[in-house]
Write a protein that holds these residues in place. Structure first.
Motif, PDB file in Angstrom:
ATOM      1  N   LEU A  21       0.834  -1.208   0.000  1.00 14.78           N
ATOM      2  CA  LEU A  21       0.000   0.000   0.000  1.00 14.78           C
ATOM      3  C   LEU A  21       0.863   1.249   0.000  1.00 14.78           C
ATOM      4  O   LEU A  21       0.634   2.191  -0.770  1.00 14.78           O
ATOM      5  CB  LEU A  21      -0.927   0.011   1.225  1.00 14.78           C
ATOM      6  CG  LEU A  21      -1.969  -1.105   1.303  1.00 14.78           C
ATOM      7  CD1 LEU A  21      -2.769  -0.986   2.595  1.00 14.78           C
ATOM      8  CD2 LEU A  21      -2.899  -1.078   0.105  1.00 14.78           C
ATOM      9  N   LEU A  24       2.879   1.405  -3.699  1.00 13.45           N
ATOM     10  CA  LEU A  24       2.118   1.647  -4.933  1.00 13.45           C
ATOM     11  C   LEU A  24       1.193   2.864  -4.844  1.00 13.45           C
ATOM     12  O   LEU A  24       0.687   3.326  -5.855  1.00 13.45           O
ATOM     13  CB  LEU A  24       1.307   0.408  -5.309  1.00 13.45           C
ATOM     14  CG  LEU A  24       2.074  -0.681  -6.063  1.00 13.45           C
ATOM     15  CD1 LEU A  24       1.126  -1.768  -6.523  1.00 13.45           C
ATOM     16  CD2 LEU A  24       2.821  -0.113  -7.263  1.00 13.45           C
ATOM     17  N   SER A  25       0.978   3.390  -3.632  1.00 14.97           N
ATOM     18  CA  SER A  25       0.140   4.580  -3.572  1.00 14.97           C
ATOM     19  C   SER A  25       0.960   5.822  -3.922  1.00 14.97           C
ATOM     20  O   SER A  25       0.412   6.927  -3.968  1.00 14.97           O
ATOM     21  CB  SER A  25      -0.487   4.723  -2.183  1.00 14.97           C
ATOM     22  OG  SER A  25       0.513   4.927  -1.216  1.00 14.97           O
ATOM     23  N   GLN A  26       2.253   5.679  -4.147  1.00 13.29           N
ATOM     24  CA  GLN A  26       3.122   6.827  -4.452  1.00 13.29           C
ATOM     25  C   GLN A  26       4.123   6.534  -5.570  1.00 13.29           C
ATOM     26  O   GLN A  26       4.475   7.408  -6.336  1.00 13.29           O
ATOM     27  CB  GLN A  26       3.986   7.161  -3.226  1.00 13.29           C
ATOM     28  CG  GLN A  26       3.247   7.272  -1.948  1.00 13.29           C
ATOM     29  CD  GLN A  26       3.129   8.714  -1.543  1.00 13.29           C
ATOM     30  OE1 GLN A  26       3.800   9.565  -2.100  1.00 13.29           O
ATOM     31  NE2 GLN A  26       2.256   8.978  -0.608  1.00 13.29           N
ATOM     32  N   GLN A  27       4.611   5.335  -5.579  1.00 11.32           N
ATOM     33  CA  GLN A  27       5.757   4.997  -6.414  1.00 11.32           C
ATOM     34  C   GLN A  27       5.382   3.934  -7.433  1.00 11.32           C
ATOM     35  O   GLN A  27       4.454   3.192  -7.186  1.00 11.32           O
ATOM     36  CB  GLN A  27       6.907   4.467  -5.539  1.00 11.32           C
ATOM     37  CG  GLN A  27       7.428   5.460  -4.542  1.00 11.32           C
ATOM     38  CD  GLN A  27       8.211   6.574  -5.195  1.00 11.32           C
ATOM     39  OE1 GLN A  27       8.737   6.387  -6.286  1.00 11.32           O
ATOM     40  NE2 GLN A  27       8.256   7.729  -4.561  1.00 11.32           N
TER      41      GLN A  27
END
Ligand code: HEM
Ligand code: SF4
Ligand code: SF4
Lengths: 167, 524
Positions: A21, A24-27
């Motif tokens: 979480l 993948l919520s940023q990168q």
């Protein structure tokens, strides 16, 4: 299995879920546009001239119409397409005939386009033809501008204020 | 192929079973976890909304206030809101994949599948609009890319992307619409989620408490350790170049930089239509649905309580028998699992005077046939460890077991077995033991079959297994299709155990004849 061991076994699962979480919520970061580029946005809506001028009907033509439709002047509502050109430092960036909107082609012509360009000083020329002339343009604006990286530069148009607007 | 895929899923499950126990296994709680994460999103969203300023110029600052000044509450709520939304995407896709792989989307299940597709759209509308309302650089990117994408459809007279042309053209109107969408879409999602499980009896909408607590603690720790942040205020006079995307919700956006908007629309719309049609590509070859035999239905409603798909309802009596109600099957809902005949009190093989016709049964798999099989399949077994296995088409299959002295009867679901059949087989000494083999725990192909069997045999659910049936003579093995090895060893242990018990006298040939005759007359 004792409860505590079970909980310890669960930890890697929760950790993996949390990492998934968080990551993948940023990168990975996404490069939408080269940081060294600026963006030119062309956005205009303008109605071209009518395709045909209004004309007086001949008596024969009038006679053919139904009595309640007999108006002496006939105006075709259809408009001309616009011709729009954008030139950047002698390179043609964009050239298109823009059809008028509407089923009977009587509306405004509209364009919305984006052109990423390298930052720096550029000469931008915008031209527009809205009449039935065969050569040349009805509106033209040229300006040397300095675009900073990531600048959003808009080319707009308003016939009432004299044509192209560079913002 | 399906069996192989299913076996892969079961292996993953097995892995989780060790750490979580079958009852807490997150892979079997994906839908319920979806509901749980949804509630976290709603609660945190309501909190954020209290402090959120809906003006386009104030929105960013109000979120910054929540994140920084109020980090201990608003900040955590914001992070929970984001991470629970992301977790929702994760479990929903796993849930979709699981239902697909386990082939649980055809037949009457089409409804859950197709409504699930609608949920996906609502989920994405909710998530994407959420990234918009923060009005930071990411929001700016999403706003412009989304409006340009919609403009590619050519349905708006003037491009709506012009609302975000530059700072001067920015209007709060569009922004307000967005906030409205970000509230309306999640509410529609909730309604859709409710609709999604309308065909399920006892839908699993709450994960077990321990699992829920674990997930919540994980999210809170994640929120503290790695709080959700904005990416600088939106500035329409500049173009965001490098952006941190939430890939769970925004993975489509980079594609829009490389392919035309219309192509992407075609792909997502076409993909949705294709996926929605999957339940009919091809449709299941379905067994005939359950039928009610009114003569044998006393209106007790046990079948209604046990049908996992709400396919049975009680309706006023039509045949004049002195009962108020009778069972009625809705064929469009019935999955032909047979669980209802396992629940029907008139499915008792002990009945002698009348033929063995229960109040409800599958025409293609009548209860009489089960009794006939008990008689015929046990005929050649000998010794004191004779085992009769009842298994389920979708679960463990022990037919290839190397040991001898067992017979196997395969049912559409073991939930179809009336407990009285076990009593019958053992008390009439057709076998020395009964071995029940089915899907893995909490993973019944028909949702509730194995749970009902466990409860019936534990005498916790009607119809109860009679007290006189000796506990040491029946056993249950919920090992699933991938559990052959486990099944073998449990069968072996069971047979050894039976051999050690003092053997019951075999049933006399006469009594077998009597039961058989009874069966014949019933068939006739
Ligand atoms: C917000 C998203 C979703 C939530 C909260 C959700 C939740 C649930 C729940 C609670 C169940 C009942 C499980 C049970 O008690 O047996 C279920 C069943 C089901 N779901 Fe979903 N679901 C979601 C999205 C989807 C999607 C996207 C699909 C696939 C397109 C899907 C397909 C199914 C199917 C086919 C079943 C029926 C399973 C069966 O009959 O055995 N769901 N869902
Ligand atoms: S066969 Fe299964 S789905 Fe159909 S009515 Fe009976 S219990 Fe319900
Ligand atoms: S369980 Fe049997 S007797 Fe009871 S209502 Fe259903 S069909 Fe009728």
């Amino acid at each position: 299995m004792p409860e505590i061991w079970r909980m310890i076994l669960q930890l890697p699962f929760y950790l993996a879920f949390a990492l998934l979480l968080a990551y993948l919520s940023q990168q990975p970061a996404y490069q939408h546009q080269d940081p060294g580029h600026a963006l030119i946005k062309l956005s205009l809506s303008h109605a071209g001239e009518h395709k045909e001028e209004c004309r007086r009907l001949t008596p024969e033509e009038l006679a053919e119409l139904a009595p309640n439709m007999r108006r002496p002047i006939s105006c075709n509502r259809e408009r001309l397409p616009l011709l729009v050109e954008i030139v950047l430092d002698d390179n043609l960036l964009y050239r298109a005939y823009l059809a008028p909107a509407g089923l009977s082609r009587d509306g405004e012509s509209t364009v919305y386009k984006r052109f990423p360009v390298t930052a720096g000083t550029h000469t931008i020329t915008a031209r527009l033809r809205d009449s039935n002339r065969l050569e040349g343009f009805d509106y033209e604006h040229s300006e040397a501008i300095s675009l900073s990286p990531q600048q959003n530069f808009v080319i707009g148009f308003n016939a009432d204020t004299g044509g192209f607007i560079f913002l | 192929m399906r069996r192989a895929l299913r076996s892969v899923f079961e292996r993953i499950d097995r892995f989780f079973d060790i750490a979580f126990t079958p009852a807490w296994n997150p892979m079997q709680q994906l839908g319920a976890l979806g509901w749980f994460f949804y509630w976290i999103v709603i609660v945190s969203g309501i909190y954020l909304y209290i402090f959120f300023d809906t003006g386009i110029t104030q929105a960013y600052h109000s979120v910054e206030y929540l994140t920084h000044e109020q980090w201990y509450a608003g900040g955590i709520m914001r992070s929970l809101h984001r991470y629970a939304s992301d977790a929702l995407v994760v479990v929903v896709f796993l849930h979709l994949l699981r239902e697909y792989v386990l082939d649980r989307f055809r037949g009457p299940r089409w409804f859950a599948w197709v409504s699930g597709m609608v949920l996906l759209w609502l989920l994405y509308a909710s998530g994407i609009s959420g990234y918009w309302v923060v009005w930071d650089k990411l929001a700016q990117y999403v706003a412009i890319a989304t409006t340009e994408w919609f403009d590619s459809l050519g349905i708006f007279g003037k491009p709506i992307a012009r609302n975000f042309l530059n700072h001067a053209s920015l209007s709060g109107r569009f922004f307000t619409l967005l906030i409205f969408i970000h509230i309306a879409a999640p509410l529609m999602l909730l309604f859709g989620m409710w609709l999604h499980i309308q065909r399920h009896m006892h839908p699993q909408v709450n994960p077990p408490r321990g699992l829920a607590a674990g997930c919540l603690i994980m999210l809170v720790i994640l929120s503290l350790w790695f709080p959700a942040m904005s990416q600088g205020p939106a500035d329409l006079d500049t173009v965001p170049s490098i952006i941190n995307l939430d890939w769970f919700y925004l993975f489509i956006y980079p594609l829009l930089d490389h392919y035309s908007g219309t192509l992407i629309w075609a792909v997502v719309a076409g993909g949705t239509v294709l996926l929605s049609l999957l339940p009919w590509l091809p449709a299941v070859r379905k067994r005939e649905v359950a039928v009610v035999h009114l003569d044998n239905c006393n209106g007790c409603a046990r079948c209604v309580a046990d049908c996992p798909y709400s396919a049975i309802s009680m309706v006023p009596r039509t045949d004049g028998l002195p009962f108020e109600q009778q069972a009625a099957v809705d064929p469009s809902l019935c999955l032909s699992c047979g669980i209802c005949s396992g629940a029907c009190p008139s499915a008792s093989p002990f009945r002698r005077r009348t033929a063995l016709i229960p109040g409800i049964e599958l025409p293609a798999f009548p209860i009489q046939a089960v009794k006939d099989m008990i008689l015929s399949k046990t005929q050649d077994l000998a010794g004191n460890n004779r085992v009769l296995i009842f298994n389920c088409e979708h679960g463990l299959d022990l037919a290839a077991a190397p040991m001898t002295n067992f017979a196997q009867i395969t049912l559409p679901c073991v939930g179809m077995l009336p407990p009285s059949m076990i009593d019958f087989t053992l008390s009439r000494k057709y076998s020395d033991g009964i071995f029940i083999a089915g899907c893995r725990e909490h993973d019944c192909n028909f949702r509730l079959g194995n749970e009902w069997v466990q409860q019936r045999l534990a005498r916790q659910r009607d119809p109860y297994l009679r007290e006189r049936v000796p506990a040491e003579r029946f056993t249950q093995c919920w090992a699933g299709v991938s559990g052959f090895k486990q099944g073998l060893s449990e069968l072996e242990v069971f047979q050894e155990r039976l051999a050690r018990l003092s053997p019951p006298a075999r049933q006399s040939p006469e009594s077998r004849l009597r039961d058989g005759k009874n069966a014949e007359c019933a068939n006739a």
